[in-house]
Enzyme design. Structure first.
Site, short mmCIF file in Angstrom:
data_model
loop_
_atom_site.label_atom_id
_atom_site.label_comp_id
_atom_site.label_asym_id
_atom_site.label_seq_id
_atom_site.Cartn_x
_atom_site.Cartn_y
_atom_site.Cartn_z
N ARG A 1 11.38 -2.29 11.52
CA ARG A 1 10.24 -1.82 12.32
C ARG A 1 9.91 -2.88 13.37
NH1 ARG A 1 5.51 0.38 8.25
NH2 ARG A 1 4.20 -0.82 9.64
N ARG B 1 -9.87 1.46 9.04
CA ARG B 1 -9.40 0.11 9.34
C ARG B 1 -10.39 -0.66 10.20
NH1 ARG B 1 -3.49 0.82 8.90
NH2 ARG B 1 -2.50 -1.15 9.30
N ARG C 1 -0.74 -8.73 13.57
CA ARG C 1 -1.30 -7.80 12.56
C ARG C 1 -2.19 -8.53 11.57
NH1 ARG C 1 4.02 -5.22 10.36
NH2 ARG C 1 2.71 -3.96 9.00
N ARG D 1 11.62 -6.04 5.14
CA ARG D 1 11.56 -4.57 5.07
C ARG D 1 12.54 -3.94 6.06
NH1 ARG D 1 5.97 -1.53 5.41
NH2 ARG D 1 5.73 -2.85 7.24
N LYS E 1 0.84 -1.22 0.00
CA LYS E 1 0.00 0.00 0.00
C LYS E 1 0.87 1.26 0.00
CE LYS E 1 -2.24 -1.11 3.76
NZ LYS E 1 -1.51 -2.35 4.07
P1 AP5 Z 1 4.77 -1.54 1.81
O1 AP5 Z 1 4.49 -0.78 0.57
O2 AP5 Z 1 5.43 -0.81 2.94
O3 AP5 Z 1 3.45 -2.31 2.28
P2 AP5 Z 1 2.22 -1.78 3.12
O4 AP5 Z 1 1.01 -2.48 2.59
O5 AP5 Z 1 2.18 -0.28 3.15
O6 AP5 Z 1 2.62 -2.37 4.52
P3 AP5 Z 1 2.55 -1.75 5.96
O7 AP5 Z 1 3.16 -2.78 6.86
O8 AP5 Z 1 3.17 -0.39 6.03
O9 AP5 Z 1 1.03 -1.67 6.14
P4 AP5 Z 1 0.23 -1.63 7.42
O10 AP5 Z 1 -1.13 -1.39 6.92
O11 AP5 Z 1 0.39 -2.79 8.32
O12 AP5 Z 1 0.96 -0.45 8.23
P5 AP5 Z 1 0.52 1.01 8.60
O13 AP5 Z 1 1.74 1.83 8.49
O14 AP5 Z 1 -0.70 1.46 7.89
O15 AP5 Z 1 5.67 -2.81 1.40
C1 AP5 Z 1 6.17 -3.71 2.37
C2 AP5 Z 1 7.57 -4.20 1.91
O16 AP5 Z 1 7.45 -4.91 0.68
C3 AP5 Z 1 8.58 -3.06 1.64
O17 AP5 Z 1 9.85 -3.50 2.03
C4 AP5 Z 1 8.50 -2.86 0.12
O18 AP5 Z 1 9.73 -2.38 -0.40
C5 AP5 Z 1 8.19 -4.28 -0.37
N1 AP5 Z 1 7.32 -4.28 -1.55
C6 AP5 Z 1 6.22 -3.51 -1.78
N2 AP5 Z 1 5.65 -3.83 -2.97
C7 AP5 Z 1 6.41 -4.83 -3.49
C8 AP5 Z 1 6.34 -5.59 -4.70
N3 AP5 Z 1 5.35 -5.38 -5.60
N4 AP5 Z 1 7.28 -6.54 -4.89
C9 AP5 Z 1 8.27 -6.76 -4.00
N5 AP5 Z 1 8.40 -6.06 -2.84
C10 AP5 Z 1 7.47 -5.11 -2.58
O19 AP5 Z 1 0.10 0.81 10.12
C11 AP5 Z 1 1.04 0.45 11.10
C12 AP5 Z 1 0.34 0.44 12.46
O20 AP5 Z 1 -0.18 1.75 12.76
C13 AP5 Z 1 -0.90 -0.47 12.56
O21 AP5 Z 1 -0.55 -1.82 12.84
C14 AP5 Z 1 -1.65 0.20 13.72
O22 AP5 Z 1 -1.06 -0.09 14.95
C15 AP5 Z 1 -1.43 1.68 13.45
N6 AP5 Z 1 -2.48 2.26 12.58
C16 AP5 Z 1 -2.30 2.88 11.38
N7 AP5 Z 1 -3.47 3.26 10.88
C17 AP5 Z 1 -4.42 2.90 11.78
C18 AP5 Z 1 -5.83 2.99 11.82
N8 AP5 Z 1 -6.51 3.56 10.80
N9 AP5 Z 1 -6.49 2.46 12.88
C19 AP5 Z 1 -5.83 1.89 13.91
N10 AP5 Z 1 -4.48 1.75 13.93
C20 AP5 Z 1 -3.79 2.25 12.87
#
Ligand code: AP5
Length: 215
Positions: free
Chosen positions: A159, A88, A170, A127, A13
């Site tokens: 992380r 979410r 997660r 990552r 994402k």
């Molecule tokens: P990446 O693009 O970073 O993936 P992502 O889907 O963004 O993964 P996240 O782990 O950041 O998502 P998340 O939803 O768990 O975290 P968030 O920050 O929102 O890619 C991942 C890896 O793969 C990278 O190394 C990248 O280089 C690689 N990659 C990407 N695409 C690729 C491809 N096509 N091929 C190969 N490699 C690839 O949330 C974190 C925390 O914040 C949550 O757990 C929660 O505690 C809190 N939080 C955030 N928002 C809320 C909310 N709305 N409500 C409650 N808690 C929240």
């Protein structure tokens, strides 16, 4: 254009959000990034959210909604935005609908990025991020600088929520609280499913097609 990017952790994402935001000239609003930035700066919001994030749990809705409401009122979000990681939970989705309706707006598209758990675990375990500016790499697909330092000078780290135990939490949290939102948006004809198990460029092309092809 008002877009939501939905999908399990690690489906790409954040990676795709940067490309979409730049293509359509809209701000990338990531609640996770805002919480991490607050955590680095040790603000009260960051310290409250950090404990939940490190364990892989969701930050309570009340904190998330306060943050989202104030961010979406900023001038750069008035003509469009890309929401990454928000909403979410069902209460977050309902609150977002109410916020937008009060301003006479509505979501145009919900992109649902998908990938198998094995792909997700590989992406999250590999990552690495800059502990200072948040730049993200992957040990196999996009390796970080060998010096272990980001060009900004920050240290390249893993992380806390990318450690195996937190990833398991997660994925469980995603399945019980966030996954059901796909049906919520599908019922309104807004959901576009995009398989995320390809190269970043291929996934970007799939997203472009999904956004530009009428349902
Ligand atoms: P990446 O693009 O970073 O993936 P992502 O889907 O963004 O993964 P996240 O782990 O950041 O998502 P998340 O939803 O768990 O975290 P968030 O920050 O929102 O890619 C991942 C890896 O793969 C990278 O190394 C990248 O280089 C690689 N990659 C990407 N695409 C690729 C491809 N096509 N091929 C190969 N490699 C690839 O949330 C974190 C925390 O914040 C949550 O757990 C929660 O505690 C809190 N939080 C955030 N928002 C809320 C909310 N709305 N409500 C409650 N808690 C929240």
């Amino acid at each position: 254009m008002m877009i939501i990017l939905l999908g399990p952790p690690g489906t790409g994402k954040g990676t795709q959000a940067a490309a979409i935001a730049s293509r359509y000239g809209i701000p990338h609003v990531s609640t996770g990034d805002v919480f991490r930035q607050n955590l680095r700066q040790k603000t009260p919001l960051g310290l409250k959210a950090g404990a939940f994030m490190d364990r892989g749990e969701l930050v309570p809705d009340s904190l998330v909604l306060e943050l989202a409401e104030s961010r979406l009122k900023e001038p750069d979000c008035q003509k469009g935005f890309l929401l990454d990681g928000f909403p979410r939970t069902a209460p977050q989705a309902e609150a977002l609908d109410a916020m937008l309706a009060a301003a006479g707006k509505k979501i145009d598209h919900v992109l649902f990025l998908t990938a198998d758990d094995s792909v997700i675990v590989k992406r999250l375990s590999g990552r690495r991020v800059c502990g200072s500016c948040g730049t993200s790499w992957h040990l196999d697909f996009n390796p970080p600088p060998p010096s272990g330092r980001c060009p900004c000078g920050g240290e390249v780290i893993q992380r806390a929520d990318d450690l195996a135990e937190a990833v398991e939490v997660r994925l469980k949290v995603y399945r019980s609280l966030t996954g059901p939102l796909a049906a919520y948006y599908e019922k309104r004809g807004l959901l576009r499913r995009v398989p995320g198990d390809a190269s970043p460029a291929e996934v970007e092309a799939r997203i472009k097609t999904a956004l530009e092809t009428p349902p």
